[in-house]
Design an enzyme around this catalytic site. Structure first.
Site, mmCIF file in Angstrom:
data_model
loop_
_atom_site.group_PDB
_atom_site.id
_atom_site.type_symbol
_atom_site.label_atom_id
_atom_site.label_comp_id
_atom_site.label_asym_id
_atom_site.label_seq_id
_atom_site.Cartn_x
_atom_site.Cartn_y
_atom_site.Cartn_z
ATOM 1 N N GLU A 123 47.347 -23.711 -1.450
ATOM 2 C CA GLU A 123 47.695 -22.643 -0.510
ATOM 3 C C GLU A 123 49.168 -22.717 -0.106
ATOM 4 O OE1 GLU A 123 43.854 -21.430 2.026
ATOM 5 O OE2 GLU A 123 44.219 -23.594 2.011
ATOM 6 N N GLU A 143 37.114 -25.763 -1.574
ATOM 7 C CA GLU A 143 36.540 -25.938 -0.242
ATOM 8 C C GLU A 143 35.040 -25.664 -0.170
ATOM 9 O OE1 GLU A 143 40.928 -25.184 0.535
ATOM 10 O OE2 GLU A 143 39.411 -24.535 -0.909
#
Length: 278
Positions: A123, A143
């Site tokens: 990210e 995740e």
């Protein structure tokens, strides 16, 4: 970066190393063994970017990971082991603020992905303008495998770059991609051999100095706004910012330098004098 021209400083929390060489700022994520992000280092990234923007002389920021194995593995999962919603809220906010600040930096930001870029590590790279990825690197947003989801822009930036299908493969199916695949699907602007990402990122950063910093900031704002503006609104904004540049000394300098066949002397917000390009 030559030692004679480079200013190197270890940040207070020992997780970020900043080096400045003329108009390029190099930030190294240095939190072994996996260069994970912490609440402190996320706050520090915000502060560092604020400092660089106030400085005004840095036209590009290059971010890389210490060592040759990890760019960044994101957050340390031990942070969330207790199931504390307060901790989750704090970390989500810190990740969001830090990487939104990175995405909105007025200069050009480049991620030199030299190894694993997982979760918040990827990210961070997604928040940059350009990604140079080494062939052996592994990129993923895993995740959901541990009952979480990307909370630092992953679900928003990734589909824009690679399309909805590949974003779903990586986020919903947990698929990891190597550097070669990252280049093929548009996640990497350039794929290089092992150990070459930083050198290539710095070379690209060097070329940014040839551009007017005033024009670069406005062009970046226009490109980024195209994600949420309609075409007609974007075209209107483009024309307005074009005219706005005529209030900036770099507009006259750029045209004059071209006509006079010389290198422009750009004026930046952090300088009292112009910056000559090579």
């Amino acid at each position: 970066m030559s030692s004679s021209q480079t200013q190197r400083s270890q940040r207070q929390n020992q997780c970020l190393v900043l080096e400045k060489d003329r108009h390029i700022a190099r930030v190294t994520i240095n939190n072994p063994p996996a260069n994970t992000w912490t609440e402190a280092s996320l706050i520090e990234l915000e502060q560092l970017l604020d400092e660089l923007e106030r400085d005004g002389s840095m036209s590009a920021v290059v971010i890389t990971g210490e060592g040759d194995k990890f760019f960044s593995a994101g957050a340390d999962l031990k942070t969330f082991a207790g199931g504390d919603k307060g901790v989750a809220s704090t970390m989500a906010r810190r990740f969001g603020l830090a990487f939104e600040r990175l995405a909105n930096f007025p200069g050009v930001t480049i991620a030199a992905v030299n190894g694993y870029a997982m979760g918040g590590g990827l990210e961070c790279a997604l928040a940059c303008d350009i990604r140079i990825v080494e062939r052996q690197a592994t990129l993923a947003l895993p995740e959901a495998k541990v009952g979480l989801l990307p909370c630092a822009g992953g679900t928003q930036h990734l589909p824009w770059l690679v399309g909805e299908g590949w974003a779903k493969r990586m986020i919903l199916c947990g698929e990891q991609v190597d550097g070669e695949t990252a280049g093929r699907i548009g996640l990497a602007e350039e794929v290089v051999e092992k150990g070459q990402s930083l050198e290539r990122a710095l070379a690209i950063a060097e070329s940014v100095a040839n551009q007017s910093p005033s024009a670069v900031a406005r062009c970046k704002a226009l490109i980024m706004s195209s994600r949420h503006r309609g075409m007609s609104d974007g075209l209107r904004m483009e024309r307005e910012l074009f005219v706005e540049l005529f209030d900036d000394p770099n507009q006259k300098e750029g045209v004059s330098a071209f006509l006079e066949k010389r290198a422009p002397q750009w004026v930046t917000s952090g300088e009292g004098k112009g910056r000559k390009t090579s």
